[in-house]
Structure formats: C-alpha cells, structure tokens
Motif scaffolding. Sequence first.
Motif, mmCIF file in Angstrom:
data_model
loop_
_atom_site.group_PDB
_atom_site.id
_atom_site.type_symbol
_atom_site.label_atom_id
_atom_site.label_comp_id
_atom_site.label_asym_id
_atom_site.label_seq_id
_atom_site.Cartn_x
_atom_site.Cartn_y
_atom_site.Cartn_z
ATOM 1 N N GLU A 16 0.817 -1.266 0.025
ATOM 2 C CA GLU A 16 0.093 0.024 0.042
ATOM 3 C C GLU A 16 0.983 1.399 -0.032
ATOM 4 O O GLU A 16 0.573 2.374 -0.569
ATOM 5 C CB GLU A 16 -0.898 -0.139 1.064
ATOM 6 N N ASP A 17 2.041 1.325 0.698
ATOM 7 C CA ASP A 17 2.795 2.408 0.718
ATOM 8 C C ASP A 17 3.422 2.716 -0.528
ATOM 9 O O ASP A 17 3.408 3.897 -0.999
ATOM 10 C CB ASP A 17 4.074 2.291 1.805
ATOM 11 N N ARG A 18 3.941 1.671 -1.041
ATOM 12 C CA ARG A 18 4.460 1.799 -2.601
ATOM 13 C C ARG A 18 3.632 2.369 -3.577
ATOM 14 O O ARG A 18 3.804 3.152 -4.268
ATOM 15 C CB ARG A 18 5.172 0.515 -2.984
ATOM 16 N N PHE A 19 2.136 1.627 -3.361
ATOM 17 C CA PHE A 19 1.148 2.099 -4.510
ATOM 18 C C PHE A 19 0.850 3.667 -4.437
ATOM 19 O O PHE A 19 0.754 4.212 -5.224
ATOM 20 C CB PHE A 19 -0.223 1.310 -4.270
ATOM 21 N N LEU A 20 0.759 4.078 -2.887
ATOM 22 C CA LEU A 20 0.596 5.577 -2.595
ATOM 23 C C LEU A 20 1.673 6.599 -3.204
ATOM 24 O O LEU A 20 1.424 7.392 -3.531
ATOM 25 C CB LEU A 20 0.248 5.715 -1.238
ATOM 26 N N GLU A 21 2.988 5.860 -2.772
ATOM 27 C CA GLU A 21 3.967 6.801 -3.303
ATOM 28 C C GLU A 21 4.116 6.830 -4.958
ATOM 29 O O GLU A 21 4.422 7.849 -5.469
ATOM 30 C CB GLU A 21 5.100 6.027 -2.935
ATOM 31 N N SER A 22 3.742 5.571 -5.366
ATOM 32 C CA SER A 22 3.774 5.747 -7.006
ATOM 33 C C SER A 22 2.458 6.775 -7.492
ATOM 34 O O SER A 22 2.640 7.545 -8.778
ATOM 35 C CB SER A 22 3.364 4.375 -7.578
ATOM 36 N N LEU A 23 1.464 6.748 -6.948
ATOM 37 C CA LEU A 23 0.221 7.659 -7.424
ATOM 38 C C LEU A 23 0.797 9.204 -7.044
ATOM 39 O O LEU A 23 0.278 9.985 -7.763
ATOM 40 C CB LEU A 23 -1.073 7.398 -6.431
ATOM 41 N N LEU A 24 1.535 9.426 -5.934
ATOM 42 C CA LEU A 24 1.982 10.793 -5.552
ATOM 43 C C LEU A 24 3.022 11.279 -6.253
ATOM 44 O O LEU A 24 3.273 12.458 -6.001
ATOM 45 C CB LEU A 24 1.770 10.919 -4.030
ATOM 46 N N ASP A 25 4.005 10.382 -6.666
ATOM 47 C CA ASP A 25 5.004 10.813 -7.328
ATOM 48 C C ASP A 25 4.976 10.930 -8.645
ATOM 49 O O ASP A 25 4.906 10.176 -9.512
ATOM 50 C CB ASP A 25 6.143 9.591 -6.972
ATOM 51 N N SER A 26 4.823 12.379 -8.675
ATOM 52 C CA SER A 26 4.671 12.698 -10.387
ATOM 53 C C SER A 26 5.254 14.078 -10.479
ATOM 54 O O SER A 26 5.378 14.874 -9.533
ATOM 55 C CB SER A 26 3.197 12.832 -10.426
ATOM 56 N N ALA A 27 5.464 14.488 -11.740
ATOM 57 C CA ALA A 27 5.918 15.692 -11.945
ATOM 58 C C ALA A 27 5.270 16.866 -11.584
ATOM 59 O O ALA A 27 3.979 16.810 -11.637
ATOM 60 C CB ALA A 27 6.371 15.923 -13.484
ATOM 61 N N PRO A 28 5.576 18.027 -11.019
ATOM 62 C CA PRO A 28 4.780 19.054 -10.682
ATOM 63 C C PRO A 28 4.026 19.718 -12.000
ATOM 64 O O PRO A 28 4.705 19.632 -13.010
ATOM 65 C CB PRO A 28 5.805 20.231 -10.125
ATOM 66 N N VAL A 29 2.769 20.226 -11.752
ATOM 67 C CA VAL A 29 2.129 20.626 -12.850
ATOM 68 C C VAL A 29 2.503 22.012 -13.316
ATOM 69 O O VAL A 29 2.867 22.938 -12.295
ATOM 70 C CB VAL A 29 0.649 20.670 -12.392
ATOM 71 N N ALA A 30 2.719 22.302 -14.256
ATOM 72 C CA ALA A 30 3.126 23.833 -14.749
ATOM 73 C C ALA A 30 2.062 24.577 -14.641
ATOM 74 O O ALA A 30 0.964 24.455 -15.177
ATOM 75 C CB ALA A 30 3.690 23.662 -15.995
ATOM 76 N N ASP A 31 2.046 25.743 -13.704
ATOM 77 C CA ASP A 31 1.233 26.688 -13.535
ATOM 78 C C ASP A 31 1.416 28.094 -13.986
ATOM 79 O O ASP A 31 0.763 29.044 -13.705
ATOM 80 C CB ASP A 31 0.606 26.362 -12.191
ATOM 81 N N ASP A 32 2.479 28.399 -14.671
ATOM 82 C CA ASP A 32 2.752 29.383 -15.101
ATOM 83 C C ASP A 32 3.232 30.627 -14.112
ATOM 84 O O ASP A 32 2.642 31.737 -14.011
ATOM 85 C CB ASP A 32 1.983 29.906 -16.223
#
Length: 119
Positions: A16-32
């Motif tokens: 579960e910890d690895r699954f949550l980390e994979s969901l939350l581990d993403s590139a930051p959204v470009a918001d200008d």
Amino acid sequence: MTSKIINMAERIKDAEDRFLESLLDSAPVADDGFSARVVGKIRRRLWLQRLALPVAVLIGGGVAIKPLVGLVTAVAGLSSLLPKELLGVTTEVIPQMPTIVLGAMLLVACLLGLRTLED
C-alpha cells in the motif's frame, strides 16, 4: 536526532505504501507562476493582519491621549478634596510588594502546572 521507530517505518514499506508513493510521485504541474502569486498574496495578507492591530493601537492611543490627560488632571484635582485620613487608610489596605511578588510567582506556577497537564 530521529527516533528508531520513525527510521524503521521509513525502511519497511508494504504494497500500500509503494502504491501511494507511485500515485503521489509525479512531476509538478506547470502553472505559469500561479502558485507563487497565491503564496505571495497570502503572505501579504498575513503581514497586513499582523500590522493592523499595532497600527490601530497607535492611532487609538494618539486619539485618546488628550482625553486621558484631561482625566488625569481631573482625578488629581479631586484627590485634593479628599480628607487626609481617607488617604492614609488606602495605603494600609494596598498590599505590600512582597505579597504582590508572591502572588505573581504563585500565578506563574499555576499556569505552568496547567500547561504541563495539557501536554
């Protein structure tokens, strides 16, 4: 200094910890720069709120100084009308400095005791 329990929890990860980390581990959204602008506005509002009360106190004190001086002079004028025997009694009724210091120390001890009870 970190606790051994925290270190152990960071090392042992289940599915579960690895699954949550994979969901939350993403590139930051470009918001200008939108996030930076929002954070800047929030910081400005915080500073305005922090400064509003002291500025209001200074302005209020400046406005109230003249009536306060008039009140002090009126009380000083009234104290000359009081009999001398009455003024002697008030100095005996007022607690002495050691009593005030002892009361303040007791108050501080009670407040510290209540604070430790909260923790």
